[in-house]
Enzyme design. Sequence first.
Site, PDB file in Angstrom:
ATOM      1  N   HIS A  57     -19.037  44.978  42.105  1.00  0.00           N
ATOM      2  CA  HIS A  57     -18.507  45.808  43.185  1.00  0.00           C
ATOM      3  C   HIS A  57     -18.780  45.211  44.568  1.00  0.00           C
ATOM      4  CE1 HIS A  57     -22.668  47.614  43.149  1.00  0.00           C
ATOM      5  NE2 HIS A  57     -22.463  47.621  44.447  1.00  0.00           N
ATOM      6  N   ASP A  87     -20.230  45.508  35.785  1.00  0.00           N
ATOM      7  CA  ASP A  87     -20.573  45.424  37.201  1.00  0.00           C
ATOM      8  C   ASP A  87     -21.409  44.182  37.485  1.00  0.00           C
ATOM      9  OD1 ASP A  87     -20.482  46.117  39.836  1.00  0.00           O
ATOM     10  OD2 ASP A  87     -22.091  47.589  39.748  1.00  0.00           O
ATOM     11  N   GLY A 141     -26.597  47.675  50.234  1.00  0.00           N
ATOM     12  CA  GLY A 141     -26.889  46.295  50.615  1.00  0.00           C
ATOM     13  C   GLY A 141     -27.856  45.637  49.653  1.00  0.00           C
ATOM     14  N   ASN A 142     -28.651  46.447  48.933  1.00  0.00           N
ATOM     15  CA  ASN A 142     -29.540  45.925  47.903  1.00  0.00           C
ATOM     16  C   ASN A 142     -28.775  45.549  46.639  1.00  0.00           C
ATOM     17  OD1 ASN A 142     -32.200  47.740  49.103  1.00  0.00           O
ATOM     18  ND2 ASN A 142     -32.565  45.715  48.242  1.00  0.00           N
ATOM     19  N   SER A 143     -27.538  46.012  46.502  1.00  0.00           N
ATOM     20  CA  SER A 143     -26.763  45.748  45.295  1.00  0.00           C
ATOM     21  C   SER A 143     -26.676  44.249  45.026  1.00  0.00           C
ATOM     22  CB  SER A 143     -25.350  46.312  45.440  1.00  0.00           C
ATOM     23  OG  SER A 143     -25.370  47.713  45.474  1.00  0.00           O
ATOM     24  N   THR A 185     -28.491  47.695  41.141  1.00  0.00           N
ATOM     25  CA  THR A 185     -27.064  48.008  41.071  1.00  0.00           C
ATOM     26  C   THR A 185     -26.692  49.295  41.776  1.00  0.00           C
ATOM     27  OG1 THR A 185     -26.816  46.837  38.975  1.00  0.00           O
ATOM     28  CG2 THR A 185     -25.168  48.490  39.474  1.00  0.00           C
ATOM     29  N   ALA A 186     -27.465  50.349  41.619  1.00  0.00           N
ATOM     30  CA  ALA A 186     -27.029  51.651  42.126  1.00  0.00           C
ATOM     31  C   ALA A 186     -28.230  52.535  42.392  1.00  0.00           C
ATOM     32  CB  ALA A 186     -26.096  52.337  41.120  1.00  0.00           C
ATOM     33  N   ILE A 187     -27.977  53.606  43.138  1.00  0.00           N
ATOM     34  CA  ILE A 187     -28.995  54.619  43.389  1.00  0.00           C
ATOM     35  C   ILE A 187     -28.386  55.984  43.149  1.00  0.00           C
ATOM     36  CG2 ILE A 187     -30.269  53.262  45.078  1.00  0.00           C
ATOM     37  CD1 ILE A 187     -28.886  54.874  47.297  1.00  0.00           C
ATOM     38  N   GLY A 205     -15.765  43.841  13.791  1.00  0.00           N
ATOM     39  CA  GLY A 205     -14.677  44.572  13.164  1.00  0.00           C
ATOM     40  C   GLY A 205     -15.023  46.005  12.826  1.00  0.00           C
TER      41      GLY A 205
END
Length: 495
Positions: free
Chosen positions: A136, A166, A239-241, A257-259, A298
């Site tokens: 992202h 991501d 910005g830490n992402s 990645t996220a908070i 499979g």
Amino acid sequence: MRANRLSLVLLFAMMAFAAAPVVRQALAEETKTDPGLSDVLTDLLHGVEGENATSGPDKRVPFGREEVQLSFAPLVKQTAPAVVNVYASQTAKVTSPFDGDPFFEEFFGRSQPRAQSSLGSGVLVDPTGVVVTNYHVIKDADQVKVATADGREFDSKVLLKDETLDLAVLKITSDKPFPVIAIGDSDALEVGDLLLAIGNPFGVGQTTTSGIVSALARSHIGVSDSSFFIQTDAAINPGNSGGALINMGGQLVGINTAIYSRSGGSIGIGFAIPSNMVRAFADAAKAGLDFFERPYIGAEFEAVTPQIAESLGMEKPTGALVSSVEATGPAAKAGLKPGDVVLQLNGKPVESIEALDYRMATLSIGTTANFAVLTKGQQAAMDIALERAPEGMKAAEVTLHGRSPFSGAKVAELSPRLAQKLGLRTDIKGVTVVDINRDSPAADFGFQPGDIVREVNGTTIDTAATLEQAAKTDTRWWRFTVERGGQILRQVLRY
């Protein structure tokens, strides 16, 4: 009476004073010959008893003022140079109601494209300049620049990206090797382990925060399809992402990645992609793959509900239920059947379908995995080969043209490999949208890669050629059915 008590106190004091050198000498001799006594005394002072007195030397609470005053500074100096800033920019298409009107364009002019930018972080994992970040951060970017901690700036090339995970891998080039952070084993993490998060929050510059592992294997947080996150209370902000989550050994154990936040800032609930997934993804990028291939066996799986667990005689809902098995696939050859429940993979527990997807994705194609399975009320072990998803009868991709809502869409018939590339179930059949021209009617009408076209103006779509012919129909009215994410969407419009 008081004199007698005072005499006894003085007597005991003199005896202790006289015996002190003997005790010190005994302890010294004991230390030279057998360190057991001193170790026991030390463990007692540390508050440790019994069999656990000398176990677990790598993890313990701080003892003494000196240890409480220890600093993370050496660890930061070791790892921070490998954490970079990622700047992504794109030119956004801006539309105006006056576009195309000569009169208004004369006075107001044509609308001009507007530049958009995003800021994130990344981690150097290879001295040749391989950088791992979040998808992202660089999504839809026309240009991606990387700034290293020493102030240098580089243009980068996107080697591999995957929206469902991501994750993205970039490549920068220099005549000197870059500093790196070694990728650690995220499966070795335990709740309570100390961590450091390094990144560039809010664009203020490189920042380091500390915390612990709050939880493991977090899923259903609405971030990406990987659904197997490390949760930490180390402060993570916008910005830490793409930044580094490191352990006390200086190893990368996650990509921030996220908070979870109601205000946009950190409230102590952050999530990171485990490093074992990062390692597998980076290896795929360095191997030159055009997408992240997951091992194919499979078989398709679904969640074990409390009702299903009760019907199978399980104590609790855990594992992944086999919903379908390809007749000629590796799973069928090993004896896996619909209704079986996968409980472990290579000796590691499979608590949910998300855990199975994660553990499968971190394994290498061409190897064999051991599955612990509940089948017909009995536990069994199966060795299943991990293969590359088959191409099937690969048909050429077709780009649609003409006056239709599908103009500008590239379509193809689904195969297990193409379905995997688009993040679809590998057992789905049909004609899917592979790519979209950004400046086309198909993009304006909202078509997306992964959409499966089922019907157009009463014609069932089973091949790419059928859809191409239907898109050439000379009509202004369009009625079509599209499957997206398991949902059926029907649309009628005039174009």
